[in-house]
Design a protein around this motif. Sequence first.
Motif, PDB file in Angstrom:
ATOM      1  N   UNK A  28      13.619   0.181 -41.377  1.00 60.04           N
ATOM      2  CA  UNK A  28      13.677  -0.419 -42.710  1.00 60.04           C
ATOM      3  C   UNK A  28      15.066  -0.252 -43.318  1.00 60.04           C
ATOM      4  N   UNK A  29      15.469  -1.196 -44.192  1.00 64.80           N
ATOM      5  CA  UNK A  29      16.805  -1.103 -44.791  1.00 64.80           C
ATOM      6  C   UNK A  29      16.894   0.045 -45.798  1.00 64.80           C
ATOM      7  N   UNK A  30      17.734   1.025 -45.496  1.00 64.53           N
ATOM      8  CA  UNK A  30      17.918   2.189 -46.363  1.00 64.53           C
ATOM      9  C   UNK A  30      19.412   2.437 -46.540  1.00 64.53           C
ATOM     10  N   UNK A  31      19.849   2.576 -47.792  1.00 69.54           N
ATOM     11  CA  UNK A  31      21.212   3.027 -48.080  1.00 69.54           C
ATOM     12  C   UNK A  31      21.191   4.547 -48.056  1.00 69.54           C
ATOM     13  N   UNK A  32      22.133   5.166 -47.372  1.00 70.62           N
ATOM     14  CA  UNK A  32      22.143   6.627 -47.284  1.00 70.62           C
ATOM     15  C   UNK A  32      23.221   7.210 -48.183  1.00 70.62           C
ATOM     16  N   UNK A  33      22.851   8.260 -48.896  1.00 74.82           N
ATOM     17  CA  UNK A  33      23.766   8.946 -49.800  1.00 74.82           C
ATOM     18  C   UNK A  33      23.818  10.419 -49.406  1.00 74.82           C
ATOM     19  N   UNK A  34      25.032  10.942 -49.275  1.00 70.79           N
ATOM     20  CA  UNK A  34      25.200  12.375 -49.036  1.00 70.79           C
ATOM     21  C   UNK A  34      25.084  13.116 -50.361  1.00 70.79           C
ATOM     22  N   UNK A  35      24.217  14.095 -50.411  1.00 73.62           N
ATOM     23  CA  UNK A  35      24.008  14.902 -51.608  1.00 73.62           C
ATOM     24  C   UNK A  35      24.154  16.364 -51.213  1.00 73.62           C
ATOM     25  N   UNK A  36      24.907  17.153 -51.994  1.00 81.50           N
ATOM     26  CA  UNK A  36      25.013  18.585 -51.678  1.00 81.50           C
ATOM     27  C   UNK A  36      23.623  19.215 -51.556  1.00 81.50           C
TER      28      UNK A  36
ATOM     29  N   UNK B  59      18.219   3.060 -60.790  1.00 82.48           N
ATOM     30  CA  UNK B  59      17.656   3.928 -59.766  1.00 82.48           C
ATOM     31  C   UNK B  59      16.334   4.493 -60.240  1.00 82.48           C
ATOM     32  N   UNK B  60      15.384   4.608 -59.330  1.00 79.36           N
ATOM     33  CA  UNK B  60      14.079   5.189 -59.656  1.00 79.36           C
ATOM     34  C   UNK B  60      13.849   6.395 -58.769  1.00 79.36           C
ATOM     35  N   UNK B  61      13.558   7.527 -59.411  1.00 76.69           N
ATOM     36  CA  UNK B  61      13.223   8.754 -58.689  1.00 76.69           C
ATOM     37  C   UNK B  61      11.796   9.134 -59.058  1.00 76.69           C
ATOM     38  N   UNK B  62      10.891   8.951 -58.118  1.00 77.45           N
ATOM     39  CA  UNK B  62       9.493   9.275 -58.371  1.00 77.45           C
ATOM     40  C   UNK B  62       9.154  10.671 -57.901  1.00 77.45           C
TER      41      UNK B  62
ATOM     42  N   UNK C  25      16.101  17.875 -58.369  1.00 78.35           N
ATOM     43  CA  UNK C  25      15.831  16.524 -58.860  1.00 78.35           C
ATOM     44  C   UNK C  25      17.037  15.978 -59.623  1.00 78.35           C
ATOM     45  N   UNK C  26      17.584  16.795 -60.501  1.00 79.24           N
ATOM     46  CA  UNK C  26      18.701  16.346 -61.338  1.00 79.24           C
ATOM     47  C   UNK C  26      19.949  16.074 -60.509  1.00 79.24           C
ATOM     48  N   UNK C  27      20.191  16.916 -59.515  1.00 79.32           N
ATOM     49  CA  UNK C  27      21.350  16.740 -58.651  1.00 79.32           C
ATOM     50  C   UNK C  27      21.245  15.433 -57.861  1.00 79.32           C
ATOM     51  N   UNK C  28      20.092  15.169 -57.274  1.00 81.82           N
ATOM     52  CA  UNK C  28      19.891  13.936 -56.517  1.00 81.82           C
ATOM     53  C   UNK C  28      20.124  12.722 -57.414  1.00 81.82           C
ATOM     54  N   UNK C  29      19.518  12.730 -58.598  1.00 80.24           N
ATOM     55  CA  UNK C  29      19.656  11.597 -59.517  1.00 80.24           C
ATOM     56  C   UNK C  29      21.114  11.365 -59.892  1.00 80.24           C
ATOM     57  N   UNK C  30      21.819  12.428 -60.193  1.00 78.65           N
ATOM     58  CA  UNK C  30      23.219  12.315 -60.605  1.00 78.65           C
ATOM     59  C   UNK C  30      24.104  11.803 -59.462  1.00 78.65           C
ATOM     60  N   UNK C  31      23.897  12.325 -58.271  1.00 73.33           N
ATOM     61  CA  UNK C  31      24.709  11.929 -57.120  1.00 73.33           C
ATOM     62  C   UNK C  31      24.478  10.464 -56.741  1.00 73.33           C
ATOM     63  N   UNK C  32      23.232  10.033 -56.767  1.00 68.40           N
ATOM     64  CA  UNK C  32      22.930   8.634 -56.429  1.00 68.40           C
ATOM     65  C   UNK C  32      23.489   7.700 -57.493  1.00 68.40           C
ATOM     66  N   UNK C  33      23.318   8.069 -58.767  1.00 66.15           N
ATOM     67  CA  UNK C  33      23.850   7.220 -59.834  1.00 66.15           C
ATOM     68  C   UNK C  33      25.358   7.059 -59.698  1.00 66.15           C
ATOM     69  N   UNK C  34      26.039   8.153 -59.425  1.00 66.59           N
ATOM     70  CA  UNK C  34      27.494   8.119 -59.291  1.00 66.59           C
ATOM     71  C   UNK C  34      27.926   7.317 -58.065  1.00 66.59           C
ATOM     72  N   UNK C  35      27.289   7.563 -56.923  1.00 65.98           N
ATOM     73  CA  UNK C  35      27.689   6.907 -55.671  1.00 65.98           C
ATOM     74  C   UNK C  35      27.482   5.402 -55.710  1.00 65.98           C
ATOM     75  N   UNK C  36      26.399   4.958 -56.337  1.00 67.32           N
ATOM     76  CA  UNK C  36      26.067   3.533 -56.350  1.00 67.32           C
ATOM     77  C   UNK C  36      26.436   2.844 -57.661  1.00 67.32           C
ATOM     78  N   UNK C  37      27.022   3.623 -58.589  1.00 66.01           N
ATOM     79  CA  UNK C  37      27.425   3.101 -59.906  1.00 66.01           C
ATOM     80  C   UNK C  37      26.255   2.405 -60.607  1.00 66.01           C
ATOM     81  N   UNK C  38      25.138   3.113 -60.673  1.00 60.06           N
ATOM     82  CA  UNK C  38      23.944   2.583 -61.315  1.00 60.06           C
ATOM     83  C   UNK C  38      24.048   2.720 -62.826  1.00 60.06           C
ATOM     84  N   UNK C  39      23.409   1.807 -63.538  1.00 60.71           N
ATOM     85  CA  UNK C  39      23.424   1.867 -65.005  1.00 60.71           C
ATOM     86  C   UNK C  39      22.539   2.991 -65.529  1.00 60.71           C
ATOM     87  N   UNK C  40      21.399   3.174 -64.904  1.00 63.56           N
ATOM     88  CA  UNK C  40      20.430   4.171 -65.353  1.00 63.56           C
ATOM     89  C   UNK C  40      19.689   4.761 -64.166  1.00 63.56           C
ATOM     90  N   UNK C  41      19.125   5.933 -64.393  1.00 56.70           N
ATOM     91  CA  UNK C  41      18.142   6.517 -63.471  1.00 56.70           C
ATOM     92  C   UNK C  41      16.845   6.687 -64.261  1.00 56.70           C
TER      93      UNK C  41
END
Length: 196
Positions: free
Chosen positions: A142-150, A5-8, A18-34
Amino acid sequence: MKKVGILGGTFDPPHYGHLLIANEVQSALELDKIWFMPNHEPPHKKKPESVEDEDRLHMLELAIAENANFSIQPIEMDRKGPSYTVDTMKILHTEYPDHQFYFIIGADMIEYLPKWHDIDILVNLVQFVGVKRKSYSHQTDYPVLYIDVPAIDVSSSMIRDRVKKGQSVRYLLPDSVIDYIEEKQLYGSSKSIRLS
């Protein structure tokens, strides 16, 4: 294939949003790294001139230090002038052919996608991941995956304003970043101002 995942952003300063978004996306999509990708000069907004790139980079290092799955990708900070995501992603695809990239964007950027430079090329280089927010439209062609983040209603501009006014920013960003802001007297702060 590694999923990254890339967070610019400007990360001026980096905060818990920023940290919350990165953590939630990594967890939801089972990413190796952010990868946090600070930019030198974003093409869509003017960068505040009060803080040097080195300070933003150091604050970001402090902010992500406790998460082994978070790291910094400095490619855009190393390039001078406006950084277009499509150019960056072309380079990263060449350098990391075994990576699949997920580009994280806020709800405000979902609406802005049609205006991105070479968006029709970019959608073939990354999977966009959109962070939902109630006050924004999530409609796009455009193709976008949506993630719910608190929801956490914090922004870098709000933090800069509070620091300048001498108001508390405790619980809005990591203590290590607050200490650095005080030590370097960034954003109009003074060593005599206690921010906790």
